[in-house]
Write a protein that holds these residues in place. Structure first.
Motif, short mmCIF file in Angstrom:
data_model
loop_
_atom_site.label_atom_id
_atom_site.label_comp_id
_atom_site.label_asym_id
_atom_site.label_seq_id
_atom_site.Cartn_x
_atom_site.Cartn_y
_atom_site.Cartn_z
N LEU A 365 -15.72 0.66 -7.45
CA LEU A 365 -15.56 0.09 -8.78
C LEU A 365 -16.84 0.30 -9.58
O LEU A 365 -17.92 0.45 -9.00
CB LEU A 365 -15.25 -1.40 -8.69
CG LEU A 365 -13.88 -1.79 -8.14
CD1 LEU A 365 -13.75 -3.31 -8.10
CD2 LEU A 365 -12.76 -1.20 -8.97
N PRO A 366 -16.77 0.32 -10.91
CA PRO A 366 -17.97 0.55 -11.72
C PRO A 366 -19.04 -0.49 -11.48
O PRO A 366 -18.75 -1.67 -11.28
CB PRO A 366 -17.43 0.48 -13.15
CG PRO A 366 -15.96 0.75 -13.04
CD PRO A 366 -15.54 0.20 -11.73
N THR A 367 -20.28 -0.08 -11.56
CA THR A 367 -21.40 -1.00 -11.32
C THR A 367 -21.65 -1.93 -12.51
O THR A 367 -22.36 -2.92 -12.37
CB THR A 367 -22.68 -0.20 -11.04
OG1 THR A 367 -22.93 0.70 -12.12
CG2 THR A 367 -22.54 0.60 -9.75
N TRP A 368 -21.08 -1.61 -13.68
CA TRP A 368 -21.31 -2.45 -14.86
C TRP A 368 -20.49 -3.74 -14.84
O TRP A 368 -20.70 -4.62 -15.66
CB TRP A 368 -21.03 -1.69 -16.15
CG TRP A 368 -19.68 -1.02 -16.23
CD1 TRP A 368 -19.43 0.31 -16.02
CD2 TRP A 368 -18.43 -1.64 -16.55
NE1 TRP A 368 -18.08 0.55 -16.18
CE2 TRP A 368 -17.44 -0.62 -16.50
CE3 TRP A 368 -18.05 -2.93 -16.86
CZ2 TRP A 368 -16.10 -0.88 -16.77
CZ3 TRP A 368 -16.71 -3.19 -17.11
CH2 TRP A 368 -15.75 -2.17 -17.07
N ILE A 369 -19.55 -3.88 -13.91
CA ILE A 369 -18.73 -5.07 -13.85
C ILE A 369 -19.58 -6.27 -13.41
O ILE A 369 -20.19 -6.23 -12.34
CB ILE A 369 -17.56 -4.89 -12.86
CG1 ILE A 369 -16.66 -3.74 -13.32
CG2 ILE A 369 -16.75 -6.18 -12.73
CD1 ILE A 369 -15.54 -3.42 -12.34
N PRO A 370 -19.64 -7.33 -14.20
CA PRO A 370 -20.45 -8.49 -13.80
C PRO A 370 -19.83 -9.22 -12.62
O PRO A 370 -18.60 -9.29 -12.49
CB PRO A 370 -20.44 -9.37 -15.06
CG PRO A 370 -19.20 -8.98 -15.79
CD PRO A 370 -18.99 -7.53 -15.50
N ALA A 371 -20.68 -9.76 -11.75
CA ALA A 371 -20.18 -10.48 -10.58
C ALA A 371 -19.35 -11.68 -10.97
O ALA A 371 -18.44 -12.09 -10.24
CB ALA A 371 -21.37 -10.91 -9.71
N THR A 372 -19.63 -12.25 -12.15
CA THR A 372 -18.91 -13.45 -12.57
C THR A 372 -17.46 -13.19 -12.94
O THR A 372 -16.69 -14.13 -13.09
CB THR A 372 -19.63 -14.09 -13.77
OG1 THR A 372 -19.94 -13.07 -14.73
CG2 THR A 372 -20.91 -14.77 -13.33
N LEU A 373 -17.07 -11.92 -13.09
CA LEU A 373 -15.66 -11.63 -13.38
C LEU A 373 -14.77 -12.10 -12.25
O LEU A 373 -13.72 -12.72 -12.46
CB LEU A 373 -15.45 -10.13 -13.62
CG LEU A 373 -14.00 -9.68 -13.83
CD1 LEU A 373 -13.40 -10.34 -15.06
CD2 LEU A 373 -13.91 -8.16 -13.94
N ALA A 374 -15.19 -11.82 -11.02
CA ALA A 374 -14.40 -12.24 -9.85
C ALA A 374 -14.72 -13.67 -9.44
O ALA A 374 -13.83 -14.40 -9.00
CB ALA A 374 -14.66 -11.29 -8.68
N ALA A 375 -15.97 -14.06 -9.58
CA ALA A 375 -16.38 -15.37 -9.08
C ALA A 375 -16.05 -16.51 -10.03
O ALA A 375 -15.86 -17.65 -9.59
CB ALA A 375 -17.88 -15.37 -8.79
N GLY A 376 -16.02 -16.24 -11.32
CA GLY A 376 -15.85 -17.31 -12.30
C GLY A 376 -14.48 -17.95 -12.25
O GLY A 376 -13.47 -17.27 -12.31
N SER A 377 -14.46 -19.26 -12.13
CA SER A 377 -13.18 -19.99 -12.13
C SER A 377 -12.97 -20.74 -13.43
O SER A 377 -11.90 -21.28 -13.68
CB SER A 377 -13.15 -20.99 -10.97
OG SER A 377 -14.23 -21.91 -11.09
#
Length: 420
Positions: A365-377
């Motif tokens: 997956l692209p490296t520009w994706i912020p970690a909070t996209l998956a982690a954020g609830s």
């Protein structure tokens, strides 16, 4: 003897009560806007032995549709379900979908809808709940940004397929000349950037976006104003709070904007040549126009604050279907973890299952994706049955303002009228 007779009488009464109880559990769904309560039967869990003949209506470009056809062929080989795929022309409006759904017997069994339409179709009684079709929402495996728009009135009405967030593509060298290593992350950063740009005039334009794209315009407003917080009205353009400051910032920025929708290829050339510093567009478009001198940036997510629009599509099941279990079985297969990765590889649309993001190195997956996209609830996005109408009013008004057809004062006044 009398006590024995009492026990016999009690047993007879108990059996009678059991026979009088309802044979099916029904749940009442209340229409949000004052409509009558409607009985809706939650879908049962599907099995691989389920048979049926279903029709699936989607709107896709030819490349994406061919991938879906291939995935569907593999499904029909291993499942006794016949599936007719229909690719509705991209220019066809969702009003046409609604007309089909209103005609008994003419509705497709499964529809692929933009997430902004899910709650509207659900509130109008066109859809069945979909909790039974996938376990991701219950186990926390689905991105909040994908799931939240599909939740309404205590039910989930769509199974997310993919996401396509809006991002900022920027010319690295030109942005450095303006004093930034990456695009501005706060309202203050934007204010400083606009001020520096006006002093330097190092390139003709600072930022490009399609003026007719309401999602790009909303993203710009949220960016320059420090984010969008849900207000009591639920409208994303309510002239209050951060939006008041955002409109002031936008008025200052407007002379430095470029309408990238007028000549899309020319806009990308201007970005690569350094005549344009940044552009707001979808992630899929940004990836298609990769250039050595440009980079992609997406802001981190914060609880109860929206800073970029996240487009998404979900499969929904028509309330008129005769084969809800077969429809659910097909949807479960098309959105499985295995097919999520395949779908991204072909279409560029990002997956909705968190597992794919946790294994980003393997799935590339692209490296520009912020970690909070998956982690954020706590991700907040505009979502209501009235959202399609809000966008329909917001889009032409904002386009007129950005193109100079109306003044900033007129724009603010009309937005305030729409918010009432």
């Amino acid at each position: 003897m009398k006590r024995k007779n009492h026990w016999v009488l009690f047993a007879i009464l108990l059996l009678a009560l059991i026979n009088l109880s309802p044979s099916e559990e029904m749940t009442l769904v209340r229409q949000e806007d004052g409509g009558e309560a409607q009985p809706v039967t939650p879908p049962e869990a599907q099995t691989k032995e389920e048979t049926g003949h279903i029709q699936v209506a989607v709107q896709m470009n030819e490349t994406d549709f061919r991938r879906l056809e291939e995935m569907n062929r593999q499904f029909t080989v291993s499942h006794p379900v016949e599936v007719d795929l229909v690719n509705v022309p991209l220019e066809e409006s969702y009003a046409a979908y609604q007309r089909q759904l209103m005609k008994l017997g003419e509705s497709p069994d499964v529809l692929l809808l933009d997430n902004v339409w899910i709650r509207r179709f659900a509130a109008d009684g066109y859809l069945l709940p979909t909790e039974g079709y996938f376990s991701g929402s219950l186990s926390g495996e689905v991105l909040s940004a994908s799931l939240i728009p599909n939740e309404w009135n205590g039910y989930v009405w769509g199974v997310p397929l993919d996401v396509d967030p809006y991002v900022l593509v920027y010319h690295e060298d030109k942005l450095k000349q303006l004093g930034l290593e990456r695009p501005p992350a706060t309202a203050d950063d934007w204010s400083v950037l606009v001020s520096t740009f006006k002093k330097q005039h190092s390139q003709p334009y600072l930022l490009g976006l399609d003026y007719r794209d309401p999602y790009a315009a909303a993203t710009l407003l949220w960016q320059v104003g420090g984010g969008w917080k849900p207000a009591g009205s639920g409208q994303f353009y309510t002239v209050e709070g951060n939006m008041t400051y955002a409109l002031q910032q936008l008025e200052s920025l407007r002379p430095a904007l470029l309408d990238s929708g007028l000549a899309r290829s020319d806009s990308w050339s201007k970005l690569s040549d350094g005549e344009l510093a940044m552009m707001i567009t979808t992630a899929t478009e940004a990836e298609k126009h990769r250039h050595p001198r440009s980079k992609i940036w997406m802001p981190e997510f914060q609880p109860n604050l929206a800073s970029t629009w996240i487009l998404g599509r979900s499969y929904a099941v028509s309330s008129q279907t005769d084969h809800p279990d077969a429809a659910g079985l097909w949807i479960s297969e098309m959105t499985s973890l295995y097919n999520q990765a395949r779908w991204y590889e072909t279409t560029g649309h990002l997956p909705v299952l968190k597992t794919v993001y946790y294994e980003a190195a393997r799935n590339q997956l692209p490296t520009w994706i912020p970690a909070t996209l998956a982690a954020g609830s706590g991700i907040v996005l505009p979502a209501s049955p009235s959202l399609p109408e809000q966008l329909e009013r917001f889009a032409p008004l904002t386009s007129d303002y950005l193109s100079g057809a109306i003044t900033g004062k007129q724009y603010r006044g009309r937005l305030a009228e729409l918010s009432r």
